[in-house]
Design a protein around this motif. Sequence first.
Motif, PDB file in Angstrom:
ATOM      1  N   MET A  41      59.942  15.168  17.675  1.00  0.00           N
ATOM      2  CA  MET A  41      58.550  14.703  17.671  1.00  0.00           C
ATOM      3  C   MET A  41      57.731  15.479  18.696  1.00  0.00           C
ATOM      4  SD  MET A  41      58.809  10.603  17.005  1.00  0.00           S
ATOM      5  CE  MET A  41      59.813  10.248  18.457  1.00  0.00           C
ATOM      6  N   LEU A  42      58.291  15.695  19.863  1.00  0.00           N
ATOM      7  CA  LEU A  42      57.613  16.451  20.912  1.00  0.00           C
ATOM      8  C   LEU A  42      57.312  17.875  20.445  1.00  0.00           C
ATOM      9  CD1 LEU A  42      56.659  16.307  23.870  1.00  0.00           C
ATOM     10  CD2 LEU A  42      58.942  17.052  24.538  1.00  0.00           C
ATOM     11  N   SER A  43      58.287  18.493  19.793  1.00  0.00           N
ATOM     12  CA  SER A  43      58.110  19.842  19.282  1.00  0.00           C
ATOM     13  C   SER A  43      56.970  19.899  18.272  1.00  0.00           C
ATOM     14  CB  SER A  43      59.409  20.335  18.636  1.00  0.00           C
ATOM     15  OG  SER A  43      59.234  21.613  18.086  1.00  0.00           O
ATOM     16  N   GLU A  44      56.945  18.951  17.352  1.00  0.00           N
ATOM     17  CA  GLU A  44      55.890  18.925  16.341  1.00  0.00           C
ATOM     18  C   GLU A  44      54.526  18.635  16.950  1.00  0.00           C
ATOM     19  OE1 GLU A  44      56.882  16.300  13.114  1.00  0.00           O
ATOM     20  OE2 GLU A  44      58.842  17.265  12.830  1.00  0.00           O
ATOM     21  N   MET A  45      54.469  17.688  17.883  1.00  0.00           N
ATOM     22  CA  MET A  45      53.194  17.308  18.487  1.00  0.00           C
ATOM     23  C   MET A  45      52.609  18.425  19.337  1.00  0.00           C
ATOM     24  SD  MET A  45      54.027  13.298  19.496  1.00  0.00           S
ATOM     25  CE  MET A  45      53.388  13.553  21.109  1.00  0.00           C
ATOM     26  N   MET A  46      53.470  19.151  20.054  1.00  0.00           N
ATOM     27  CA  MET A  46      52.985  20.145  20.997  1.00  0.00           C
ATOM     28  C   MET A  46      53.125  21.571  20.495  1.00  0.00           C
ATOM     29  SD  MET A  46      54.273  18.457  24.574  1.00  0.00           S
ATOM     30  CE  MET A  46      53.266  19.550  25.553  1.00  0.00           C
ATOM     31  N   GLY A  47      53.836  21.759  19.380  1.00  0.00           N
ATOM     32  CA  GLY A  47      54.031  23.109  18.866  1.00  0.00           C
ATOM     33  C   GLY A  47      54.908  23.966  19.759  1.00  0.00           C
ATOM     34  N   LEU A  48      55.897  23.345  20.395  1.00  0.00           N
ATOM     35  CA  LEU A  48      56.771  24.043  21.331  1.00  0.00           C
ATOM     36  C   LEU A  48      58.203  23.998  20.838  1.00  0.00           C
ATOM     37  CD1 LEU A  48      55.413  22.411  24.608  1.00  0.00           C
ATOM     38  CD2 LEU A  48      54.805  24.661  23.689  1.00  0.00           C
ATOM     39  N   GLN A  49      59.030  24.905  21.336  1.00  0.00           N
ATOM     40  CA  GLN A  49      60.452  24.870  21.023  1.00  0.00           C
ATOM     41  C   GLN A  49      61.122  23.838  21.919  1.00  0.00           C
ATOM     42  OE1 GLN A  49      62.621  28.589  21.232  1.00  0.00           O
ATOM     43  NE2 GLN A  49      64.541  27.514  21.590  1.00  0.00           N
ATOM     44  N   VAL A  50      61.861  22.914  21.305  1.00  0.00           N
ATOM     45  CA  VAL A  50      62.611  21.909  22.050  1.00  0.00           C
ATOM     46  C   VAL A  50      64.068  22.015  21.622  1.00  0.00           C
ATOM     47  CG1 VAL A  50      62.917  19.459  22.568  1.00  0.00           C
ATOM     48  CG2 VAL A  50      60.612  20.372  22.192  1.00  0.00           C
ATOM     49  N   ASP A  51      64.931  22.372  22.571  1.00  0.00           N
ATOM     50  CA  ASP A  51      66.365  22.412  22.330  1.00  0.00           C
ATOM     51  C   ASP A  51      66.926  21.028  22.627  1.00  0.00           C
ATOM     52  OD1 ASP A  51      66.183  25.120  21.756  1.00  0.00           O
ATOM     53  OD2 ASP A  51      66.669  25.721  23.814  1.00  0.00           O
ATOM     54  N   ILE A  52      67.440  20.368  21.595  1.00  0.00           N
ATOM     55  CA  ILE A  52      67.927  18.998  21.736  1.00  0.00           C
ATOM     56  C   ILE A  52      69.407  19.039  22.083  1.00  0.00           C
ATOM     57  CG2 ILE A  52      68.237  16.791  20.565  1.00  0.00           C
ATOM     58  CD1 ILE A  52      65.773  17.644  18.824  1.00  0.00           C
ATOM     59  N   ALA A  53      69.741  18.563  23.275  1.00  0.00           N
ATOM     60  CA  ALA A  53      71.114  18.601  23.769  1.00  0.00           C
ATOM     61  C   ALA A  53      71.582  17.184  24.096  1.00  0.00           C
ATOM     62  CB  ALA A  53      71.207  19.504  24.997  1.00  0.00           C
ATOM     63  N   GLY A  54      71.569  16.346  23.076  1.00  0.00           N
ATOM     64  CA  GLY A  54      72.035  14.977  23.237  1.00  0.00           C
ATOM     65  C   GLY A  54      73.429  14.819  22.654  1.00  0.00           C
ATOM     66  N   VAL A  55      74.273  14.055  23.323  1.00  0.00           N
ATOM     67  CA  VAL A  55      75.643  13.802  22.867  1.00  0.00           C
ATOM     68  C   VAL A  55      75.868  12.291  22.841  1.00  0.00           C
ATOM     69  CG1 VAL A  55      78.093  14.089  23.390  1.00  0.00           C
ATOM     70  CG2 VAL A  55      76.517  16.000  23.743  1.00  0.00           C
ATOM     71  N   TRP A  56      76.213  11.784  21.670  1.00  0.00           N
ATOM     72  CA  TRP A  56      76.469  10.358  21.502  1.00  0.00           C
ATOM     73  C   TRP A  56      77.566   9.876  22.458  1.00  0.00           C
ATOM     74  CZ3 TRP A  56      74.777   6.561  17.914  1.00  0.00           C
ATOM     75  CH2 TRP A  56      73.692   6.968  17.144  1.00  0.00           C
ATOM     76  N   GLY A  57      77.285   8.768  23.130  1.00  0.00           N
ATOM     77  CA  GLY A  57      78.282   8.130  23.973  1.00  0.00           C
ATOM     78  C   GLY A  57      78.511   8.782  25.324  1.00  0.00           C
ATOM     79  N   GLU A  58      77.791   9.838  25.626  1.00  0.00           N
ATOM     80  CA  GLU A  58      78.053  10.578  26.868  1.00  0.00           C
ATOM     81  C   GLU A  58      77.499   9.843  28.078  1.00  0.00           C
ATOM     82  OE1 GLU A  58      78.335  15.198  27.736  1.00  0.00           O
ATOM     83  OE2 GLU A  58      76.269  14.565  27.424  1.00  0.00           O
ATOM     84  N   ARG A  59      78.294   9.864  29.142  1.00  0.00           N
ATOM     85  CA  ARG A  59      77.880   9.310  30.420  1.00  0.00           C
ATOM     86  C   ARG A  59      77.344  10.437  31.297  1.00  0.00           C
ATOM     87  NH1 ARG A  59      82.435   4.872  31.844  1.00  0.00           N
ATOM     88  NH2 ARG A  59      81.331   4.984  33.816  1.00  0.00           N
ATOM     89  N   THR A  60      76.755  10.065  32.436  1.00  0.00           N
ATOM     90  CA  THR A  60      76.066  11.064  33.252  1.00  0.00           C
ATOM     91  C   THR A  60      76.992  12.106  33.878  1.00  0.00           C
ATOM     92  OG1 THR A  60      76.043   9.506  35.120  1.00  0.00           O
ATOM     93  CG2 THR A  60      74.056   9.625  33.741  1.00  0.00           C
ATOM     94  N   ARG A  61      78.225  11.735  34.223  1.00  0.00           N
ATOM     95  CA  ARG A  61      79.110  12.733  34.849  1.00  0.00           C
ATOM     96  C   ARG A  61      79.476  13.848  33.868  1.00  0.00           C
ATOM     97  NH1 ARG A  61      79.322  14.559  39.792  1.00  0.00           N
ATOM     98  NH2 ARG A  61      80.733  16.301  39.627  1.00  0.00           N
TER      99      ARG A  61
END
Length: 148
Positions: A41-61
């Motif tokens: 959504m951010l990429s479409e709204m702002m016309g910028l490249q957004v690399d999505i680096a989300g991992v299901w279930g991942e904790r902060t460490r």
Amino acid sequence: GGWQAAEIQHVPKALHSNLTIFALGDSLTAAGFGSVAYGMMLSEMMGLQVDIAGVWGERTRPMLERFAQHVTGGTDTAPEVVLVLAGTNDVCDEEPLPTILANLKEIHHLAGAQLSLVGVLGLPPFLDERNEARRTALNVALREQVAS
């Protein structure tokens, strides 16, 4: 002190239209099952490249370790903007808040050391209210760290 770092000086470079945003996080960043990743959504709204680096279930460490490999692993350029939406799984798994904050602070400093502008995002409300008090406490602590 807080999380102020050298990246504050680099805001002007982040204002051009061909910048890259690196969205780091867990399933809230990855999306799926009919939801749309906020990075898309951010990429479409702002016309910028957004690399999505989300991992299901991942904790902060593990996220910190994955991000460290990304920024030191021979990528051509560091992302100009890093958005961090993390801690959901830690909160739900009852990780102590100081541990979550320490991991997020390391992610923040690692991104700042790469001269990236860093956005630390608070966790949205949970559908399951059992962890709502811990989520709220983490968001308050994040605000305090960024503001100090």
